[in-house]
Design an enzyme around this catalytic site. Structure first.
Site, short mmCIF file in Angstrom:
data_model
loop_
_atom_site.label_atom_id
_atom_site.label_comp_id
_atom_site.label_asym_id
_atom_site.label_seq_id
_atom_site.Cartn_x
_atom_site.Cartn_y
_atom_site.Cartn_z
N ALA A 18 0.84 -1.21 0.00
CA ALA A 18 0.00 0.00 0.00
C ALA A 18 0.87 1.25 0.00
CB ALA A 18 -0.93 -0.01 1.20
N GLU A 40 -3.22 -8.00 7.61
CA GLU A 40 -2.23 -7.15 6.95
C GLU A 40 -0.81 -7.60 7.24
OE1 GLU A 40 -2.76 -2.90 7.47
OE2 GLU A 40 -1.66 -2.46 5.66
#
Lengths: 341, 341
Positions: free
Chosen positions: B71, B283
């Site tokens: 990200a 994550e």
């Protein structure tokens, strides 16, 4: 004694808004500048204007509110530095008058005449005035004077050191509180406030500010933004960055208030943050004005939530409602002691 | 079946970083531009690079990770729109190769070639390519392509409508996920990510986006930022703004993941957010890499927290771990069904 450490003057008389309109209109057309900074607000009008706060204070069992100008009203990004200085003086003077008129119910906290891109050093004269001359016990420090564009340096930068030096010298804590947002991405009470809290805490993890200012005290409002909910993330990030445990590294200097508007949030806050670091607050009459249909009570009646938390003993509650406030705001403690409270 | 809906490719081979350096160096000196977009990364190197993720997946009892480019690496604010397009294609292609090589463990989610100030419409060709040609089941949508200055319009603005139309048409959900921060005020994983989540949710309260896009689905990662902790504030703000209850107004379209790195946070999340709106995620290997000394386990081993929550029955757990993911990502469900899973 129940001390609410986070109240803003959100019920100002119309005369203040009229002045502000004229002040800002004067930027575009100097003929529209207000003729005087005397707003012509009588003591009677001032006392009347805080009736809502007094009513809630009484109904909810509060004794004293630490009272400061409307946070959204500070709007440091608007106009010029001179506008900010004039506006700040007026707002602080109103707070002073209210707290002088109603000393049993309100104690003063001030705003600072910040302006984006300008050294916070320039706020020192007003800080000294309100603390030493007017008896204020704390200030609100805006970590983003730009109003949502975050163009000034982070709180750990030396840019801010002059104001920290003065805060330490005066024994005055700062609540880290943003103002209104001129960035359409950030709703002011729903995003900018909470983001400001989260951002400030993370900046403090990154720097080592309290090594330079071991007696500086920050209150992070709105329960610390996202921090308690993500306490594992913050403990983990600090650990990855080779910082000491957060309790040692930051929690001698950083405190959270209880402006979290539902019981599960307050339960989490009191579970993960040490009781010595939690100060009772409601921010009434403020961001959320309604009654929660799930409880039949006002969302911002935070005392009810704290009272309902299991596992908080009498000593804990005393700390949250009074003891911590007197410790974090030493000038409040002295003031109250002098008054025999 | 345990589906982790939030994994990023954070263990990329050095060749990708070398390419990126050359690509960005080429902005200043065109002689330094990479000669080719063929990175020369073998299948063997790719498989080797995701061994950490596979090891954790196995150890922690996961079956499948929805996998997207790093990200923070998207960095939409860097360079030019052409740089963003080239970089996005390369990153998405790597994800596609990994998910093709290891189809039992990874399913693809893509990044979009956003650029600050540019219409998201320009992202449609890449969105169509990855979904219809490469079989991606979702995308990450950056609500702040500026990287921390929030200069583009809010998510409820018509600016974003072209990409929403295409997402609906393709039946693809978007995870609302910011990238790295070039604003020194915002630590990327400690402030910018969490603020991005909080900000997006508040924008959705302000607008009425899902009236125009009733089938559009957003996943707000990191447990929804500050939102569940301040659920009372958000319910109250929506009420003050005369919006319907949030469960009706937003929760048919908005979902939260479980990237909250301690048990009390997950307990709060599952207490205030309906179980139909919570999707399991960790994550890993991501923002927080260490082991929590309080538990002896990795902070980001979020399955352990979910497993420990009392009052979650078997049906609830099935929804969180699998059912909701298959509902929110219909292309994932079809893919798995085709494979008999």
């Amino acid at each position: 004694m129940i001390i609410d450490i986070h109240g803003h003057y959100t019920t100002e008389p119309q005369a203040l808004h009229t002045f502000r309109d004229k002040q800002l209109a004067g930027l575009a057309d100097s003929a529209r500048k207000p003729g005087s900074t005397d707003l012509g607000i009588s003591d009677e009008v001032l006392v009347k204007s805080v009736e809502p706060q007094l009513k809630f204070q009484k109904e909810r069992g509060g004794d004293l509110t630490i009272f400061s100008p409307r946070a959204g009203g500070m709007a440091h990004h608007v106009g010029t530095e001179a506008v900010s200085i004039e506006w700040t003086t007026i707002c602080n003077d109103l707070i002073h008058r209210i707290c002088t008129l109603l000393p049993d119910s309100f104690v003063s906290v001030g705003q600072l005449p910040q302006f984006p891109g300008v050294s916070p050093k320039n706020c020192i004269p007003e800080l000294e005035r309100i603390v030493t001359k007017l008896g204020f016990v704390g200030v609100n420090l805006n970590p983003d004077p730009s109003g949502g564009y975050w163009t000034d340096p982070p709180l750990i930068d030396r840019h801010w050191y002059p104001i920290y030096e003065k805060l330490c010298e005066l024994e005055v804590p700062a609540m880290i509180h943003v103002s209104s947002s001129c960035n359409p991405n950030f709703h002011h009470t729903g995003a900018h406030y909470i983001n400001g809290d989260t951002t400030a805490f993370m900046q403090l993890i990154q720097g080592n500010l309290f090594k330079d200012f071991p007696t500086l005290k920050f209150v992070i409002p709105h329960g610390g933004g996202a921090v308690p909910f993500h306490w594992g993330r913050y403990r983990g990030l600090a650990q990855d960055m080779k910082r000491p445990p957060l309790t040692e590294y930051l929690l001698k200097n950083v405190f959270f208030d209880t402006c979290v508007y539902h019981l599960p949030g307050i339960e989490l806050l009191t579970k993960v943050i040490p009781v010595d670091n939690i100060l009772f607050a409601s921010e009434m009459v403020g961001a959320v004005k309604g009654i929660d249909p799930q409880t039949g009570h006002y969302y911002d009646d935070t005392k009810r939530y704290v009272d309902q938390v299991k596992n908080l003993g009498e000593k804990d509650l005393h700390k949250i409602f009074e003891g911590n406030a007197r410790r974090v705001y030493p000038r409040l403690d002295k003031l109250l002691a002098k008054r025999g409270r």
